[in-house]
Motif scaffolding. Structure first.
Motif, PDB file in Angstrom:
ATOM      1  N   GLY A  66     -26.127  36.364 -30.840  1.00 52.47           N
ATOM      2  CA  GLY A  66     -25.263  35.422 -31.541  1.00 52.47           C
ATOM      3  C   GLY A  66     -25.628  35.106 -32.969  1.00 52.47           C
ATOM      4  N   ARG A  86     -11.575  44.088 -36.737  1.00 53.86           N
ATOM      5  CA  ARG A  86     -12.001  42.699 -36.917  1.00 53.86           C
ATOM      6  C   ARG A  86     -11.076  41.893 -37.853  1.00 53.86           C
ATOM      7  N   SER A  98     -21.095  34.175 -30.810  1.00 56.26           N
ATOM      8  CA  SER A  98     -21.467  35.218 -31.764  1.00 56.26           C
ATOM      9  C   SER A  98     -21.149  34.748 -33.182  1.00 56.26           C
ATOM     10  N   TYR A 115      -9.598  38.832 -35.722  1.00 54.72           N
ATOM     11  CA  TYR A 115     -10.208  37.508 -35.946  1.00 54.72           C
ATOM     12  C   TYR A 115      -9.924  36.953 -37.340  1.00 54.72           C
ATOM     13  N   TYR A 133     -19.431  45.873 -34.067  1.00 52.94           N
ATOM     14  CA  TYR A 133     -18.065  45.647 -33.589  1.00 52.94           C
ATOM     15  C   TYR A 133     -17.045  46.328 -34.507  1.00 52.94           C
ATOM     16  N   GLU A 163     -31.078  38.842 -27.208  1.00 55.32           N
ATOM     17  CA  GLU A 163     -30.086  39.930 -27.102  1.00 55.32           C
ATOM     18  C   GLU A 163     -29.282  40.083 -28.393  1.00 55.32           C
TER      19      GLU A 163
HETATM   20  N1  LLP Z   1     -25.374  38.890 -25.220  1.00 54.02           N
HETATM   21  C1  LLP Z   1     -24.187  38.661 -24.636  1.00 54.02           C
HETATM   22  C2  LLP Z   1     -24.155  38.249 -23.234  1.00 54.02           C
HETATM   23  C3  LLP Z   1     -22.999  38.825 -25.362  1.00 54.02           C
HETATM   24  O1  LLP Z   1     -21.827  38.592 -24.775  1.00 54.02           O
HETATM   25  C4  LLP Z   1     -23.055  39.243 -26.722  1.00 54.02           C
HETATM   26  C5  LLP Z   1     -21.835  39.430 -27.511  1.00 54.02           C
HETATM   27  C6  LLP Z   1     -24.329  39.487 -27.283  1.00 54.02           C
HETATM   28  C7  LLP Z   1     -25.456  39.295 -26.510  1.00 54.02           C
HETATM   29  C8  LLP Z   1     -24.504  39.951 -28.709  1.00 54.02           C
HETATM   30  O2  LLP Z   1     -24.047  39.009 -29.604  1.00 54.02           O
HETATM   31  P1  LLP Z   1     -24.311  39.202 -31.180  1.00 54.02           P
HETATM   32  O3  LLP Z   1     -25.799  39.093 -31.428  1.00 54.02           O
HETATM   33  O4  LLP Z   1     -23.798  40.539 -31.560  1.00 54.02           O
HETATM   34  O5  LLP Z   1     -23.542  38.104 -31.815  1.00 54.02           O
HETATM   35  N2  LLP Z   1     -16.154  41.425 -31.245  1.00 54.02           N
HETATM   36  C9  LLP Z   1     -16.666  40.198 -31.824  1.00 54.02           C
HETATM   37  C10 LLP Z   1     -18.010  39.800 -31.235  1.00 54.02           C
HETATM   38  C11 LLP Z   1     -18.010  39.708 -29.737  1.00 54.02           C
HETATM   39  C12 LLP Z   1     -19.355  39.329 -29.177  1.00 54.02           C
HETATM   40  C13 LLP Z   1     -19.390  39.485 -27.696  1.00 54.02           C
HETATM   41  N3  LLP Z   1     -20.644  39.199 -27.076  1.00 54.02           N
HETATM   42  C14 LLP Z   1     -16.716  40.346 -33.335  1.00 54.02           C
HETATM   43  O6  LLP Z   1     -16.355  41.396 -33.840  1.00 54.02           O
HETATM   44  O7  LLP Z   1     -17.077  39.410 -34.030  1.00 54.02           O
END
Ligand code: LLP
Length: 432
Positions: A254, A325, A217, A329, A384, A286
């Motif tokens: 991500g 956050r 991510s 992090y 988040y 996603e």
């Molecule tokens: N698909 C899967 C399988 C995932 O595990 C995640 C995020 C996403 C999609 C969406 O990712 P995005 O597009 O939002 O980067 N709490 C952390 C981020 C954790 C992400 C977990 N998985 C933060 O605040 O930075």
């Protein structure tokens, strides 16, 4: 289920600056944030419907006529008003629990557009997801494949599956949110994936539909995505040459956003490079953060200013339990004063909350002009943010509001302290 609030889309929405200063005061779309604070209280999450729609459409439009499905990652912000906005656009959803699936359904989303991700789906979750009818399970291990097959067999149905491959690429992001390396718990390596596909191909209760990965991510460099894509396309051709047909490729989420001044990935270019490689494979994405991250702010009020010989603290009413956050992090969120008062003090401030931990901070070393009672907006808090909040220190979770043009509505009521212990019992009552 009441799916209100409903808003009008402002006709000139594409030219709107979502969070902008007008006459030295911060606005959310056309609404002064000061008005929102007066009406809904502090601290507060504020979301822009227009920005959520724009971000989703940017993904969707870049695919043109190519078969695709944008599955918004519900975990990034699961408020049902947010999900409802996306459901109305025709979005799919990436879910990681039955709770998330229930939210999607309550928000008007379509289960057959949901991919079910997550490393540890329980038997009950698999049963329920089969009963409701999700688009596919993103399978994370051999044990899970076996479990899905046996639950499907017992129910006399066929489960659609995709194997989550861990492509072993370095996403160059924070180690806590990097998922595509061998040392991470996610997915299976390429060789294991090959054998799992052959195993699934033998089962009359499993239908192979796709292959998926998610490498991490807040990724701001497109190269790890392309590396992962090339590796998995190679695997798909190998499978095809061995007689196993894969009809979609899910590249996960991500895509990073700009919190400070980061250069981020150009989404259209990224999607063009996917399309130039993918042939006629249906593509799934996603994204979570890229859709809601910059569509939300967290607003908090200065309770006290406290300065000593080496430090100046602005003690605010929002804390690590509300926006985790920074503490978790070391994440950076821009801090802006919603409306500066003329007698504010110019200084370099640490913004800290009321929680009894030194790790309870929202920002460090920010040059701001502050006065007691001022409101500070922590920007880019739509992803988040609220979802990671907790009741630590018996702090009720804050309210959430959505704005669309000049309209606004409460989309989650502020919790009350008494509701935080209503499911707790005295020993004697419980054993009775
Ligand atoms: N698909 C899967 C399988 C995932 O595990 C995640 C995020 C996403 C999609 C969406 O990712 P995005 O597009 O939002 O980067 N709490 C952390 C981020 C954790 C992400 C977990 N998985 C933060 O605040 O930075």
């Amino acid at each position: 289920m009441n799916l209100k609030p409903q808003f009008q889309v402002p006709t000139n929405s594409s030219s709107l600056n979502i969070f902008s200063f007008q006459n030295n005061a911060l606005y959310a779309e056309s609404v002064p944030v000061m008005d929102l604070m007066a009406q809904y209280g502090s601290p507060l999450y504020v979301y822009s419907r227009t920005e959520i729609e724009r971000n989703w459409q940017q993904f969707d439009r870049a695919f043109g006529e190519h078969p695709h499905l944008i599955c918004y990652a519900v975990k990034a912000n699961s408020n049902i008003a947010v999900l409802n906005v996306l459901a109305k656009l025709g979005s799919g959803f990436d879910i990681v629990s039955i709770g998330e699936l229930e939210r999607v359904i309550a928000a008007g989303g379509i289960p057959s557009r949901c991919v079910f991700s997550g490393v540890a789906k329980s038997k009950a979750e698999i049963q329920k997801a089969l009963e409701i009818g999700v688009y596919c399970f993103n399978v994370e291990s051999e044990g899970e494949l076996e479990r899905i097959q046996s639950v499907a067999q017992a129910a006399g149905v066929v489960a659609s599956i995709s194997i989550r491959v861990n492509p072993d690429v370095d996403a160059k992001t924070h180690p806590y949110i990097s998922t595509g390396l061998k040392e991470n718990k996610f997915g299976v390596d390429v060789d294991t994936a090959l054998s799992l596909y052959h195993k699934a191909d033998q089962s009359e209760y499993l239908k192979i539909c796709g292959l998926d990965y998610h490498i991490g991510s807040q990724i701001t460099d497109v190269l790890p995505f392309i590396e992962a894509l090339d590796k998995t396309l190679e695997l798909i051709s190998k499978l095809q040459s061995e007689g196993v047909k894969v009809s979609h490729l899910d590249l996960g989420g991500g895509i990073g956003i700009s919190y400070k001044d980061e250069q981020t990935i150009n989404i259209s270019d990224y999607i063009q490079s996917i399309l130039s490689r993918a042939g006629d494979l249906k593509i799934l994405l996603e994204p979570g953060r890229a859709i809601v991250g910059n569509a939300g702010i967290f607003v908090t009020q200065v309770e006290y200013l406290k300065r000593n010989s080496i430090k100046s603290f602005a003690i605010v009413d929002g804390a690590m339990n509300d926006l985790m956050r920074p503490s978790l992090y070391g994440a950076y969120h821009k801090a802006v004063v919603v409306k500066e008062s003329p007698d504010g003090i110019n200084d370099t401030w640490d913004l800290v909350g009321p929680v009894c931990e030194t790790g309870d901070f929202l920002a460090k070393d920010r040059e701001l002009k502050l006065n007691q009672g001022d409101y500070i907006a922590m920007m880019s808090a739509g992803a988040y943010g609220f979802v990671l909040s907790s009741n630590y220190n018996t702090r009720p979770r804050v309210a959430e509001v959505m704005v669309a043009g000049n309209r606004h509505a409460l989309v989650r009521r502020r919790e009350e302290a008494k509701s935080l212990f209503e499911n707790e019992f005295f020993l004697d009552e419980e054993t009775n």
